[in-house]
Write an enzyme that holds these catalytic residues in place. Structure first.
Site, PDB file in Angstrom:
ATOM      1  N   HIS A 229      -2.384 127.624  86.664  1.00 35.18           N
ATOM      2  CA  HIS A 229      -2.729 126.672  85.606  1.00 35.18           C
ATOM      3  C   HIS A 229      -2.332 127.163  84.216  1.00 35.18           C
ATOM      4  CE1 HIS A 229      -4.108 122.835  84.306  1.00 35.18           C
ATOM      5  NE2 HIS A 229      -4.557 123.452  83.242  1.00 35.18           N
ATOM      6  N   TYR A 233       0.444 125.861  80.493  1.00 32.16           N
ATOM      7  CA  TYR A 233       0.374 125.995  79.025  1.00 32.16           C
ATOM      8  C   TYR A 233       1.494 126.889  78.511  1.00 32.16           C
ATOM      9  CZ  TYR A 233      -3.762 123.427  79.921  1.00 32.16           C
ATOM     10  OH  TYR A 233      -4.605 122.441  80.373  1.00 32.16           O
ATOM     11  N   HIS A 383       0.992 112.553  87.656  1.00 31.82           N
ATOM     12  CA  HIS A 383       0.420 113.320  86.531  1.00 31.82           C
ATOM     13  C   HIS A 383       1.404 114.359  86.023  1.00 31.82           C
ATOM     14  CE1 HIS A 383      -1.974 116.214  84.308  1.00 31.82           C
ATOM     15  NE2 HIS A 383      -1.771 117.131  85.234  1.00 31.82           N
ATOM     16  N   PHE A 384       1.936 115.172  86.931  1.00 32.49           N
ATOM     17  CA  PHE A 384       2.687 116.297  86.368  1.00 32.49           C
ATOM     18  C   PHE A 384       4.079 115.912  85.871  1.00 32.49           C
ATOM     19  CE2 PHE A 384       3.368 117.629  90.968  1.00 32.49           C
ATOM     20  CZ  PHE A 384       4.753 117.571  90.988  1.00 32.49           C
ATOM     21  N   HIS A 385       4.591 114.773  86.338  1.00 31.21           N
ATOM     22  CA  HIS A 385       5.857 114.345  85.722  1.00 31.21           C
ATOM     23  C   HIS A 385       5.632 113.833  84.297  1.00 31.21           C
ATOM     24  CE1 HIS A 385       7.559 114.772  89.762  1.00 31.21           C
ATOM     25  NE2 HIS A 385       8.690 114.938  89.120  1.00 31.21           N
ATOM     26  N   ARG A 446       1.448 113.252  98.540  1.00 29.53           N
ATOM     27  CA  ARG A 446       2.244 113.823  97.444  1.00 29.53           C
ATOM     28  C   ARG A 446       3.645 114.215  97.919  1.00 29.53           C
ATOM     29  NH1 ARG A 446       0.333 119.196  94.222  1.00 29.53           N
ATOM     30  NH2 ARG A 446       2.422 119.837  93.665  1.00 29.53           N
ATOM     31  N   ARG A 447       3.699 114.839  99.090  1.00 33.46           N
ATOM     32  CA  ARG A 447       4.992 115.178  99.689  1.00 33.46           C
ATOM     33  C   ARG A 447       5.014 114.560 101.070  1.00 33.46           C
ATOM     34  NH1 ARG A 447       2.645 120.431  98.527  1.00 33.46           N
ATOM     35  NH2 ARG A 447       3.421 121.124  96.512  1.00 33.46           N
TER      36      ARG A 447
HETATM   37 FE1  HAS Z   1      -2.346 119.306  85.025  1.00 37.24          FE
HETATM   38  C1  HAS Z   1      -2.305 119.518  88.475  1.00 37.24           C
HETATM   39  C2  HAS Z   1      -5.729 118.974  85.052  1.00 37.24           C
HETATM   40  C3  HAS Z   1      -2.380 119.335  81.561  1.00 37.24           C
HETATM   41  C4  HAS Z   1       0.970 120.243  84.994  1.00 37.24           C
HETATM   42  N1  HAS Z   1      -0.940 119.756  86.456  1.00 37.24           N
HETATM   43  C5  HAS Z   1      -1.123 119.756  87.825  1.00 37.24           C
HETATM   44  C6  HAS Z   1       0.109 120.104  88.454  1.00 37.24           C
HETATM   45  C7  HAS Z   1       1.027 120.354  87.471  1.00 37.24           C
HETATM   46  C8  HAS Z   1       0.359 120.116  86.216  1.00 37.24           C
HETATM   47  C9  HAS Z   1       2.461 120.793  87.651  1.00 37.24           C
HETATM   48  O1  HAS Z   1      -8.026 119.502  87.008  1.00 37.24           O
HETATM   49  C10 HAS Z   1       0.347 120.175  89.965  1.00 37.24           C
HETATM   50  C11 HAS Z   1       0.157 121.571  90.469  1.00 37.24           C
HETATM   51  C12 HAS Z   1       0.503 121.633  91.928  1.00 37.24           C
HETATM   52  O2  HAS Z   1       1.664 121.854  92.257  1.00 37.24           O
HETATM   53  O3  HAS Z   1      -0.400 121.418  92.764  1.00 37.24           O
HETATM   54  N2  HAS Z   1      -3.781 119.124  83.599  1.00 37.24           N
HETATM   55  C13 HAS Z   1      -5.097 118.968  83.818  1.00 37.24           C
HETATM   56  C14 HAS Z   1      -5.804 118.820  82.547  1.00 37.24           C
HETATM   57  C15 HAS Z   1      -4.849 118.917  81.558  1.00 37.24           C
HETATM   58  C16 HAS Z   1      -3.585 119.125  82.233  1.00 37.24           C
HETATM   59  C17 HAS Z   1      -7.270 118.604  82.333  1.00 37.24           C
HETATM   60  N3  HAS Z   1      -0.978 119.690  83.572  1.00 37.24           N
HETATM   61  C18 HAS Z   1      -1.213 119.660  82.218  1.00 37.24           C
HETATM   62  C19 HAS Z   1      -0.022 120.043  81.513  1.00 37.24           C
HETATM   63  C20 HAS Z   1       0.929 120.310  82.485  1.00 37.24           C
HETATM   64  C21 HAS Z   1       0.307 120.075  83.764  1.00 37.24           C
HETATM   65  C22 HAS Z   1       0.098 120.146  80.007  1.00 37.24           C
HETATM   66  C23 HAS Z   1       2.330 120.755  82.365  1.00 37.24           C
HETATM   67  C24 HAS Z   1       2.930 121.035  81.242  1.00 37.24           C
HETATM   68  N4  HAS Z   1      -3.732 119.232  86.490  1.00 37.24           N
HETATM   69  C25 HAS Z   1      -5.076 119.161  86.274  1.00 37.24           C
HETATM   70  C26 HAS Z   1      -5.773 119.305  87.566  1.00 37.24           C
HETATM   71  C27 HAS Z   1      -4.802 119.472  88.545  1.00 37.24           C
HETATM   72  C28 HAS Z   1      -3.534 119.416  87.835  1.00 37.24           C
HETATM   73  C29 HAS Z   1      -7.229 119.288  87.823  1.00 37.24           C
HETATM   74  C30 HAS Z   1      -5.022 119.706  90.043  1.00 37.24           C
HETATM   75  C31 HAS Z   1      -5.052 118.426  90.774  1.00 37.24           C
HETATM   76  C32 HAS Z   1      -5.078 118.635  92.276  1.00 37.24           C
HETATM   77  O4  HAS Z   1      -6.060 118.208  92.881  1.00 37.24           O
HETATM   78  O5  HAS Z   1      -4.125 119.191  92.848  1.00 37.24           O
HETATM   79  C33 HAS Z   1      -5.129 118.878  80.053  1.00 37.24           C
HETATM   80  O6  HAS Z   1      -4.626 120.036  79.433  1.00 37.24           O
HETATM   81  C34 HAS Z   1      -4.565 117.648  79.418  1.00 37.24           C
HETATM   82  C35 HAS Z   1      -5.035 117.502  77.982  1.00 37.24           C
HETATM   83  C36 HAS Z   1      -4.140 116.567  77.247  1.00 37.24           C
HETATM   84  C37 HAS Z   1      -4.544 115.544  76.505  1.00 37.24           C
HETATM   85  C38 HAS Z   1      -3.502 114.642  75.858  1.00 37.24           C
HETATM   86  C39 HAS Z   1      -3.381 114.840  74.355  1.00 37.24           C
HETATM   87  C40 HAS Z   1      -2.288 113.958  73.836  1.00 37.24           C
HETATM   88  C41 HAS Z   1      -1.321 114.340  72.978  1.00 37.24           C
HETATM   89  C42 HAS Z   1      -0.275 113.341  72.555  1.00 37.24           C
HETATM   90  C43 HAS Z   1      -0.628 112.707  71.211  1.00 37.24           C
HETATM   91  C44 HAS Z   1       0.364 111.673  70.823  1.00 37.24           C
HETATM   92  C45 HAS Z   1       0.879 111.524  69.575  1.00 37.24           C
HETATM   93  C46 HAS Z   1       1.869 110.443  69.347  1.00 37.24           C
HETATM   94  C47 HAS Z   1       0.543 112.407  68.463  1.00 37.24           C
HETATM   95  C48 HAS Z   1      -5.955 115.245  76.289  1.00 37.24           C
HETATM   96  C49 HAS Z   1      -1.255 115.704  72.370  1.00 37.24           C
HETATM   97  C50 HAS Z   1       1.365 109.468  68.308  1.00 37.24           C
HETATM   98  C51 HAS Z   1       2.318 108.333  68.253  1.00 37.24           C
HETATM   99  C52 HAS Z   1       2.691 107.712  67.124  1.00 37.24           C
HETATM  100  C53 HAS Z   1       3.625 106.591  67.210  1.00 37.24           C
HETATM  101  C54 HAS Z   1       2.247 108.131  65.839  1.00 37.24           C
END
Ligand code: HAS
Length: 572
Positions: A229, A233, A383-385, A446-447
């Site tokens: 995990h 980051y 999610h991860f894409h 998933r796969r």
């Molecule tokens: Fe995740 C599974 C929970 C973030 C990648 N994640 C995965 C897997 C990958 C992955 C690759 O709790 C699969 C792993 C595998 O092979 O089995 N993930 C989270 C949570 C977050 C999160 C709570 N993941 C990421 C990030 C990744 C990533 C970042 C890659 C870079 N994830 C999980 C969990 C699993 C999981 C479980 C396991 C599931 C299972 O059962 O297998 C958090 O960090 C996310 C927080 C993000 C936010 C979004 C903030 C929004 C932003 C954009 C703002 C937009 C703006 C634009 C400013 C709250 C910063 C404004 C627009 C204008 C026009 C002005």
């Protein structure tokens, strides 16, 4: 020694050897990405029923999936993190890299990648990018991966003397924001690759060589997710460095709050590691109190991303207003969405918009009871894409081209096409990922190597409700692949172009601040206390789960010398 900084142009001249090495760090992974994207596209076409077999070019389903995951998620991201870190340390600390350290780091990374590539290409490492047992690879795969990681450590260690000198020369000054961001990225990387090193060196390599008879699966998986995990980051934070430091300037404004930016990076240091059990909610063997603790901390690690959403939005609003935007939303239209001379804006904003959904779906995954519904389904791929395939991937594409242009003196060509790439990718992803996720809610795994059976009305496995989402997955992937093909065209045109500006001159757009920098006496100006809290939290959250996993040796997988990859069923 202070590096050659041109004060009038605000550029930094990279020494010739470092310039060549950095070009390799940028170009090699982009070249390998052709393989990675190609196999991703085949996976989607196979799932959609468009092609009958995923074994194009003689590669099996799991072999193609391994290439897709390892190239895109491990090789590309590690090389980019190191290349960007090398650029940022030189530019903001105004110091050249130590030549032999830089050469050793790049050599180890390139050598490791090539060594790991051989077993993957010949079908002796069909273990996916997570590579934990019972799947087993040829030892060369693990050795190559180890060298890649060690190479990135060497790069990190090589920055530390430069940092020390900078701190001596600038007493009492806060570290430049970009430097702090990259330092924390690599501190997280170093800490989280220690359990991975233990798994690989003491479990996987001896097991794959036949030196030990069995392997403790729960322990190996726990060590992997200890790394797995924070790994995400390590992928994400280089993008955040660019969102905080460069995007506000590129958008025509200033960074709203450097205090918030520093605090966000420090919170990632504390919270990004002790959360790995959220990948293991469905696994027995751990008391639920530890799963609950990791769940709580997972919600905690979303906080710095929420802070980033606010700070970056505020910075963009400031930019839009500076550019003449009026009213509640008038500033949005004034941002340089299609400015071909500021492609980094398009690559950044498309990634941010995608990440709104990638982040929210992460919170769904983190919720223990909802996780029971979506674990191991297409929802996770969706999610991860939208995370690693969204902000992370787009920043890598946009910034790699920019770095290449600065290092070679060749201007980016096909600028209009270049600016279209992130939006086209976003369009494809906004079809691909929701289709995957909805399919997941309907139960699509998933796969799957089930061939077309679930799309074939004459098959007993036929699922009529899976057909539309499977097709949409294929359509989304086709659009994403088209975006990548255009991107490659831009690269080829740029490489073929003439040298038009100075060679090896780094120049990063750097935002000023709306409100001043954090006071040097403030809590965000010190790194050490945060590091201590991070280590304590790791200890508290993993001490017992590791013991519980260690004791769960009934999950051991045997070594089967007759069959190098015994547990993988490749359908012909
Ligand atoms: Fe995740 C599974 C929970 C973030 C990648 N994640 C995965 C897997 C990958 C992955 C690759 O709790 C699969 C792993 C595998 O092979 O089995 N993930 C989270 C949570 C977050 C999160 C709570 N993941 C990421 C990030 C990744 C990533 C970042 C890659 C870079 N994830 C999980 C969990 C699993 C999981 C479980 C396991 C599931 C299972 O059962 O297998 C958090 O960090 C996310 C927080 C993000 C936010 C979004 C903030 C929004 C932003 C954009 C703002 C937009 C703006 C634009 C400013 C709250 C910063 C404004 C627009 C204008 C026009 C002005």
């Amino acid at each position: 020694m202070t590096g050659p900084m041109n004060p009038t142009k605000n550029t930094f001249s990279v020494a010739p050897l470092s310039r060549v090495l950095m070009i390799i760090e940028v170009v090699l992974p982009i070249a390998l990405l052709v393989l990675g994207i190609y196999h991703g596209f085949l996976q989607a076409l196979y799932r959609a029923g468009v092609i009958q077999s995923s074994s194009f070019m003689g590669l099996g389903y799991y072999q193609g999936l391994t290439l897709h995951g390892v190239v895109n998620a491990i090789v590309l991201t590690t090389f980019f993190g190191v290349a960007l870190g090398n650029g940022i340390m030189q530019y903001y600390l105004r110091k050249p890299l130590i030549p032999w350290v830089h050469a050793a780091s790049t050599g180890l990374m390139v050598g490791g990648t090539l060594i790991a590539a051989v077993p993957m290409l010949v079908g002796l490492a069909d273990v996916l990018y997570t590579f934990y047992p019972p799947l087993r690879a040829h030892p060369a795969f693990y050795i190559g991966a180890t060298l890649l990681v060690v190479g990135s450590w060497v790069a990190f260690f090589g920055w530390l003397p430069l940092l020390q000198r900078w701190i001596r020369e600038n007493p009492g000054m806060p570290l430049p924001l970009a430097v702090l961001g990259m330092l924390i990225t690599f501190l997280i990387w170093f800490l989280c690759t220690i359990p991975l090193a233990i798994e690989v060196l003491f479990m996987l390599i001896p097991w794959s060589l036949g030196w030990i008879d069995t392997i403790n699966i729960p322990l190996a998986r726990t060590l992997f997710w200890f790394f797995g995990h924070p790994l995400v980051y390590f992928w994400l934070l280089p993008a955040y460095v660019i969102y905080y430091v460069m995007l506000p300037k590129v958008a025509g404004g200033k960074l709203y709050s450097p205090y918030a930016a520093r605090l966000a990076f420090l919170l990632f240091l504390v919270l990004s590691i002790p959360v790995g059990l959220h990948h293991q909610y469905t696994e027995p063997g751990f008391d639920r109190v530890w799963k609950a603790l990791h769940a709580l901390l997972t919600f905690g690690v979303a906080i710095p991303s929420f802070m980033t959403a606010f700070t970056v939005s505020a910075s963009l609003e400031y930019a839009g207003v500076q550019r003449g935007g009026r009213g509640l939303f008038g500033w949005i239209g004034k941002l340089p969405w299609l400015d071909a001379n500021r492609p980094l804006f398009a690559y950044s904003i498309a990634g941010l918009l995608i990440f709104v959904f990638g982040g929210i779906t992460g919170l769904v995954n983190a919720s223990y009871n909802m996780n029971q519904t979506i674990h191991n389904t297409g929802f996770i791929s969706g999610h991860f894409h939208m995370t690693v395939g969204g902000p992370v991937f787009l920043i890598i594409l946009g910034m790699s081209l920019e770095l290449f242009s600065q290092l070679t003196g060749k201007p980016i060509r096909g600028r209009g096409w270049n600016v279209a790439v992130p939006y086209l990718w976003m369009l494809g992803l906004f079809i691909f990922s929701p289709a995957m996720m909805y399919g997941g809610l309907l139960g699509q795994p998933r796969r799957t190597n089930m061939g077309l059976s679930y799309l074939d009305p004459s098959s007993p496995h036929f699922r009529a409700d899976w057909v539309p989402t499977a097709l949409l997955t294929g359509i989304g992937a086709a659009i994403m692949t088209l975006a990548f093909v255009i991107y490659l065209g831009v690269w080829i045109a740029t490489i073929a172009g003439a040298v038009r500006h100075s060679v090896g001159e780094l120049s990063f757009p750097t935002a000023e601040y709306v409100h001043g920098d954090a006071p040097t006496t403030s809590v965000v100006a010190r790194l050490r206390p945060w590091l201590v809290i991070a280590l304590l939290l790791i200890l508290v959250s993993y001490w017992v789960p590791l013991q519980q996993a260690f004791r769960a040796s009934e999950g051991a997988a045997p070594y089967a010398p007759d069959n190098p990859v015994p547990l993988i069923q490749v359908e012909k």
